[in-house]
Design an enzyme around this catalytic site. Structure first.
Site, PDB file in Angstrom:
ATOM      1  N   CYS A 251      -1.739 -11.210  14.908  1.00 30.82           N
ATOM      2  CA  CYS A 251      -0.642 -11.327  14.528  1.00 30.82           C
ATOM      3  C   CYS A 251      -0.011 -12.669  13.679  1.00 30.82           C
ATOM      4  CB  CYS A 251      -0.418 -11.313  15.950  1.00 30.82           C
ATOM      5  SG  CYS A 251      -1.096 -13.448  16.558  1.00 30.82           S
TER       6      CYS A 251
ATOM      7  N   MET B 146       1.899  -9.746   7.383  1.00 29.98           N
ATOM      8  CA  MET B 146       2.122  -8.365   7.858  1.00 29.98           C
ATOM      9  C   MET B 146       2.163  -8.219   9.172  1.00 29.98           C
ATOM     10  SD  MET B 146       2.643  -6.114   5.993  1.00 29.98           S
ATOM     11  CE  MET B 146       3.030  -5.047   6.876  1.00 29.98           C
TER      12      MET B 146
ATOM     13  N   THR C 255      -7.576  -3.672   4.341  1.00 28.92           N
ATOM     14  CA  THR C 255      -8.537  -3.279   3.463  1.00 28.92           C
ATOM     15  C   THR C 255      -9.653  -3.607   3.266  1.00 28.92           C
ATOM     16  OG1 THR C 255      -7.306  -4.082   1.987  1.00 28.92           O
ATOM     17  CG2 THR C 255      -6.587  -2.387   2.465  1.00 28.92           C
TER      18      THR C 255
ATOM     19  N   LYS D 140      -3.725 -12.015  -2.567  1.00 22.68           N
ATOM     20  CA  LYS D 140      -4.701 -10.651  -1.946  1.00 22.68           C
ATOM     21  C   LYS D 140      -5.972 -10.817  -2.237  1.00 22.68           C
ATOM     22  CE  LYS D 140      -4.497  -5.737  -2.307  1.00 22.68           C
ATOM     23  NZ  LYS D 140      -4.759  -5.422  -0.880  1.00 22.68           N
TER      24      LYS D 140
ATOM     25  N   GLY E 143      -7.134  -1.320  -1.715  1.00 23.27           N
ATOM     26  CA  GLY E 143      -7.798  -0.398  -1.210  1.00 23.27           C
ATOM     27  C   GLY E 143      -7.036   0.795  -1.329  1.00 23.27           C
ATOM     28  N   THR E 144      -5.500   1.489  -2.081  1.00 19.37           N
ATOM     29  CA  THR E 144      -4.951   1.531  -2.118  1.00 19.37           C
ATOM     30  C   THR E 144      -5.589   2.383  -3.245  1.00 19.37           C
ATOM     31  OG1 THR E 144      -2.361   1.140  -0.878  1.00 19.37           O
ATOM     32  CG2 THR E 144      -2.019   2.680  -2.733  1.00 19.37           C
TER      33      THR E 144
ATOM     34  N   HIS F 231      -0.987  -6.788  -7.044  1.00 17.81           N
ATOM     35  CA  HIS F 231      -0.442  -7.797  -5.712  1.00 17.81           C
ATOM     36  C   HIS F 231      -0.288  -9.105  -6.501  1.00 17.81           C
ATOM     37  CE1 HIS F 231      -1.678  -3.220  -4.244  1.00 17.81           C
ATOM     38  NE2 HIS F 231      -1.068  -3.570  -3.529  1.00 17.81           N
ATOM     39  N   HIS F 232      -0.025  -9.222  -5.368  1.00 12.96           N
ATOM     40  CA  HIS F 232       0.395 -11.041  -5.496  1.00 12.96           C
ATOM     41  C   HIS F 232      -0.775 -11.603  -5.437  1.00 12.96           C
ATOM     42  CE1 HIS F 232      -0.579 -10.839  -0.923  1.00 12.96           C
ATOM     43  NE2 HIS F 232      -0.053  -9.648  -1.111  1.00 12.96           N
TER      44      HIS F 232
ATOM     45  N   MET G 211       0.162   2.461   4.552  1.00 13.47           N
ATOM     46  CA  MET G 211       0.939   3.223   5.169  1.00 13.47           C
ATOM     47  C   MET G 211       2.580   3.350   4.590  1.00 13.47           C
ATOM     48  SD  MET G 211      -0.455   2.643   8.319  1.00 13.47           S
ATOM     49  CE  MET G 211      -2.199   1.949   8.630  1.00 13.47           C
TER      50      MET G 211
ATOM     51  N   ALA H 204      -5.012  -0.928   9.668  1.00 15.76           N
ATOM     52  CA  ALA H 204      -3.879  -0.800   7.628  1.00 15.76           C
ATOM     53  C   ALA H 204      -4.828  -1.782   6.799  1.00 15.76           C
ATOM     54  CB  ALA H 204      -2.555  -1.088   8.731  1.00 15.76           C
TER      55      ALA H 204
END
Length: 251
Positions: free
Chosen positions: A9, A13, A86, A145, A151-152, A141-142, A111, A84
């Site tokens: 949390c 994300m 990865t 990461k 993962g995508t 990506h940034h 997602m 979600a």
């Protein structure tokens, strides 16, 4: 109203999910789990086992090493899960698969509905172009990461290989390679820099022509919206392992 526990949390994300849920009458975050237990607008625990609040689903945007204990605790609590995260190892994936025998688990490396439409388009293109076109995947990506390739990107590669009967051999970059590209190669390349949210390109390079299918994420909110849709979907399913294709089919 769907009651959510956000696992991770206090991550970027996780905070996006909390914001989107607060803006929707359909969702309420009742608790969070994070190694950083700084208080938010809901109680935050260091472990899912400690959560006392009643909930309908767990949404996980955390780190791959935290996922096995989370799904085990969710199975004990009989809570559906949306994963979600990865970078999951084979061993971690086995734990998820085992837990899915007891609870419904939705797992996707991305997602975004748009990315999953891209995957469907790429699969159809691969079927038609496989004989005469080389296929390469580039993901960006940034600079924060941790996993590479994304993962995508791997999800796209696996989808291509599935329709081509596993004919392709994954090649991660070509540093030190001094030989001609082999016809069965599927190149996967990672770029890290700045604040790039996420970009994926699939290049089909043929004789005197190139076809590029791409997706660019403009904000993290698209992943948040997708996770909330997945949460709404998974709470009504029987135990098992589900993905974005199941959600797209449902419409």
């Amino acid at each position: 109203m769907i009651k959510i526990i956000i696992h991770g949390c206090n991550g970027k994300m996780g905070k996006v999910i909390a914001k989107l849920a607060a803006e929707s009458p359909d969702f309420k975050v009742v608790a969070g789990v994070d190694k950083n237990t700084s208080p938010l607008d809901f109680p935050v625990y260091s472990d899912l086992k400690e959560v006392k609040e009643e909930a309908d689903v767990v949404i996980d945007f955390s780190y791959h090493e935290a996922v096995p204990d989370m799904v085990k605790a969710a199975a004990q609590k009989k809570l559906p899960v949306v994963i979600a995260t990865t970078g999951l190892s084979e061993e971690e994936l086995k734990v998820i698969e085992e837990a899915s025998k007891e609870i419904p688990i939705f797992k996707s490396a991305n997602m975004s509905l748009g990315v999953n439409i891209l995957i469907n388009l790429v699969k159809e293109a691969a079927k038609i172009l496989q004989q005469d076109f080389d296929i390469e995947i580039i993901e960006k990506h940034h600079n924060m990461k941790k996993d590479a390739p994304s993962g995508t990107a791997l999800m796209i590669a696996d989808a291509i290989n599935q329709v081509l009967n596993d004919k392709k051999e994954y090649v991660y970059g070509r540093h030190t390679k001094t030989e001609q590209r082999k016809p069965n190669e599927l190149g996967i390349h990672a770029v890290r820099g700045g604040t790039i949210v996420g970009e994926h390109q699939v290049i089909f390079a043929g004789h005197d022509e190139v076809i590029t299918i791409s997706h660019s994420a403009q904000s993290r909110e698209i992943f948040g919206y997708g996770a909330l849709k997945a949460a709404k979907f998974i709470i009504n399913q029987n135990p098992g392992l589900y993905n974005m294709e199941d959600l797209v089919k449902k419409g």
